[in-house]
Design a protein around this motif. Structure first.
Motif, PDB file in Angstrom:
ATOM      1  N   LEU A   5       0.839  -1.188   0.000  1.00 35.63           N
ATOM      2  CA  LEU A   5       0.000   0.000   0.000  1.00 35.63           C
ATOM      3  C   LEU A   5       0.876   1.241   0.000  1.00 35.63           C
ATOM      4  N   SER A   6       0.465   2.258  -0.731  1.00 36.98           N
ATOM      5  CA  SER A   6       1.177   3.530  -0.718  1.00 36.98           C
ATOM      6  C   SER A   6       0.909   4.238   0.613  1.00 36.98           C
ATOM      7  N   ALA A   7       1.704   5.249   0.899  1.00 40.45           N
ATOM      8  CA  ALA A   7       1.491   6.048   2.111  1.00 40.45           C
ATOM      9  C   ALA A   7       0.111   6.707   2.076  1.00 40.45           C
ATOM     10  N   LYS A   8      -0.350   7.144   0.885  1.00 37.19           N
ATOM     11  CA  LYS A   8      -1.687   7.750   0.761  1.00 37.19           C
ATOM     12  C   LYS A   8      -2.782   6.728   1.079  1.00 37.19           C
ATOM     13  N   ALA A   9      -2.601   5.504   0.618  1.00 32.83           N
ATOM     14  CA  ALA A   9      -3.587   4.462   0.894  1.00 32.83           C
ATOM     15  C   ALA A   9      -3.625   4.131   2.381  1.00 32.83           C
ATOM     16  N   VAL A  10      -2.469   4.000   3.011  1.00 35.24           N
ATOM     17  CA  VAL A  10      -2.405   3.720   4.448  1.00 35.24           C
ATOM     18  C   VAL A  10      -3.105   4.826   5.227  1.00 35.24           C
ATOM     19  N   ALA A  11      -2.824   6.079   4.883  1.00 35.17           N
ATOM     20  CA  ALA A  11      -3.444   7.211   5.585  1.00 35.17           C
ATOM     21  C   ALA A  11      -4.960   7.213   5.387  1.00 35.17           C
ATOM     22  N   GLY A  12      -5.414   6.947   4.178  1.00 38.77           N
ATOM     23  CA  GLY A  12      -6.851   6.923   3.915  1.00 38.77           C
ATOM     24  C   GLY A  12      -7.570   5.826   4.668  1.00 38.77           C
ATOM     25  N   ILE A  13      -7.005   4.635   4.616  1.00 36.10           N
ATOM     26  CA  ILE A  13      -7.613   3.500   5.309  1.00 36.10           C
ATOM     27  C   ILE A  13      -7.630   3.747   6.813  1.00 36.10           C
ATOM     28  N   ASN A  14      -6.509   4.205   7.364  1.00 37.22           N
ATOM     29  CA  ASN A  14      -6.447   4.466   8.807  1.00 37.22           C
ATOM     30  C   ASN A  14      -7.272   5.672   9.217  1.00 37.22           C
ATOM     31  N   GLY A  15      -7.717   6.460   8.234  1.00 34.92           N
ATOM     32  CA  GLY A  15      -8.582   7.594   8.501  1.00 34.92           C
ATOM     33  C   GLY A  15     -10.045   7.219   8.644  1.00 34.92           C
ATOM     34  N   GLY A  16     -10.366   5.919   8.482  1.00 34.54           N
ATOM     35  CA  GLY A  16     -11.734   5.467   8.733  1.00 34.54           C
ATOM     36  C   GLY A  16     -12.497   4.999   7.512  1.00 34.54           C
ATOM     37  N   GLU A  93      -4.507 -15.119  18.465  1.00 37.86           N
ATOM     38  CA  GLU A  93      -5.283 -14.839  19.670  1.00 37.86           C
ATOM     39  C   GLU A  93      -4.845 -13.525  20.303  1.00 37.86           C
ATOM     40  N   GLY A  94      -5.840 -12.772  20.794  1.00 35.98           N
ATOM     41  CA  GLY A  94      -5.574 -11.540  21.542  1.00 35.98           C
ATOM     42  C   GLY A  94      -5.421 -10.318  20.660  1.00 35.98           C
ATOM     43  N   GLY A  95      -5.538  -9.142  21.285  1.00 35.84           N
ATOM     44  CA  GLY A  95      -5.273  -7.882  20.630  1.00 35.84           C
ATOM     45  C   GLY A  95      -6.444  -7.185  19.980  1.00 35.84           C
ATOM     46  N   ALA A  96      -7.557  -7.865  19.763  1.00 31.76           N
ATOM     47  CA  ALA A  96      -8.678  -7.268  19.038  1.00 31.76           C
ATOM     48  C   ALA A  96      -9.321  -6.121  19.812  1.00 31.76           C
ATOM     49  N   ARG A  97      -9.534  -6.291  21.086  1.00 34.34           N
ATOM     50  CA  ARG A  97     -10.180  -5.234  21.884  1.00 34.34           C
ATOM     51  C   ARG A  97      -9.373  -3.947  21.806  1.00 34.34           C
ATOM     52  N   THR A  98      -8.066  -4.045  21.965  1.00 37.38           N
ATOM     53  CA  THR A  98      -7.193  -2.876  21.896  1.00 37.38           C
ATOM     54  C   THR A  98      -7.246  -2.250  20.507  1.00 37.38           C
ATOM     55  N   LEU A  99      -7.169  -3.069  19.455  1.00 36.79           N
ATOM     56  CA  LEU A  99      -7.217  -2.561  18.092  1.00 36.79           C
ATOM     57  C   LEU A  99      -8.560  -1.886  17.810  1.00 36.79           C
ATOM     58  N   LEU A 100      -9.659  -2.515  18.187  1.00 36.34           N
ATOM     59  CA  LEU A 100     -10.981  -1.953  17.921  1.00 36.34           C
ATOM     60  C   LEU A 100     -11.206  -0.646  18.681  1.00 36.34           C
ATOM     61  N   ARG A 101     -10.668  -0.547  19.891  1.00 41.46           N
ATOM     62  CA  ARG A 101     -10.758   0.712  20.650  1.00 41.46           C
ATOM     63  C   ARG A 101      -9.999   1.825  19.915  1.00 41.46           C
ATOM     64  N   GLU A 102      -8.847   1.488  19.337  1.00 43.64           N
ATOM     65  CA  GLU A 102      -8.065   2.460  18.560  1.00 43.64           C
ATOM     66  C   GLU A 102      -8.809   2.856  17.280  1.00 43.64           C
ATOM     67  N   LEU A 103      -9.302   1.869  16.543  1.00 40.51           N
ATOM     68  CA  LEU A 103      -9.984   2.142  15.281  1.00 40.51           C
ATOM     69  C   LEU A 103     -11.284   2.913  15.478  1.00 40.51           C
ATOM     70  N   ALA A 104     -11.947   2.713  16.599  1.00 42.32           N
ATOM     71  CA  ALA A 104     -13.205   3.411  16.876  1.00 42.32           C
ATOM     72  C   ALA A 104     -13.026   4.926  16.838  1.00 42.32           C
ATOM     73  N   LYS A 105     -11.855   5.402  17.174  1.00 42.49           N
ATOM     74  CA  LYS A 105     -11.583   6.851  17.141  1.00 42.49           C
ATOM     75  C   LYS A 105     -11.704   7.384  15.713  1.00 42.49           C
ATOM     76  N   ALA A 106     -11.304   6.594  14.708  1.00 45.13           N
ATOM     77  CA  ALA A 106     -11.419   7.010  13.312  1.00 45.13           C
ATOM     78  C   ALA A 106     -12.808   6.709  12.749  1.00 45.13           C
ATOM     79  N   TYR A 107     -13.390   5.573  13.132  1.00 47.02           N
ATOM     80  CA  TYR A 107     -14.656   5.148  12.543  1.00 47.02           C
ATOM     81  C   TYR A 107     -15.884   5.770  13.210  1.00 47.02           C
TER      82      TYR A 107
END
Length: 141
Positions: A5-16, A93-107
């Motif tokens: 993924l390009s830097a633009k794609a990473v930024a867009g996806i992580n932007g929600g 196994e593990g890590g989903a709760r932490t990841l989803l809490r982080e992603l919720a800020k963008a989504y």
């Protein structure tokens, strides 16, 4: 053939940007679900709290996956820009709760307190190692 993924794609996806996840059902038919993802150049990561989800069962049987996104931009020809990432998934196994809490800020929003109850558990991560990236638009640059 592009595999990162390009830097633009990473930024867009992580932007929600909402992902359309395609897995393969037991009968060979495609199965589509919308999911939140975290992007890195060579990997997309999905958090899931339950292993009983159909897409997780599909990935346990067949790890091939396609994920698509729309950028929300229209090109000079009036067409929607999009990106399609293909790869192979690995479930850990593990890590989903932490990841989803982080992603919720963008989504959902920057002040959201998503999955704050620790009794929810840590769930599982689905890491997709990219094998092909295609699409149209500036975010492929």
């Amino acid at each position: 053939m592009r595999t990162t993924l390009s830097a633009k794609a990473v930024a867009g996806i992580n932007g929600g940007l909402l992902a359309h996840l395609v897995t393969i059902d037991e009968d060979g038919a495609p199965y589509v679900r919308c999911v939140w993802t975290k992007a890195e150049a060579e990997t997309l990561t999905i958090g899931t709290i339950g292993l009983d989800k159909r897409y997780v069962r599909n990935l346990q049987r067949d790890p091939r996956v396609s994920i698509s996104y729309e950028s929300g931009r229209i090109d000079d020809h009036g067409l929607a820009e999009y990106l399609v990432a293909e790869g192979r998934a690995e479930i850990t196994e593990g890590g989903a709760r932490t990841l989803l809490r982080e992603l919720a800020k963008a989504y959902i929003g920057p002040d959201v307190d998503f999955l704050s109850d620790p009794s929810v558990g840590e769930g599982h991560l689905v890491r997709v190692r990219l094998t092909k990236v295609s699409g149209s638009g500036a975010w492929l640059d």
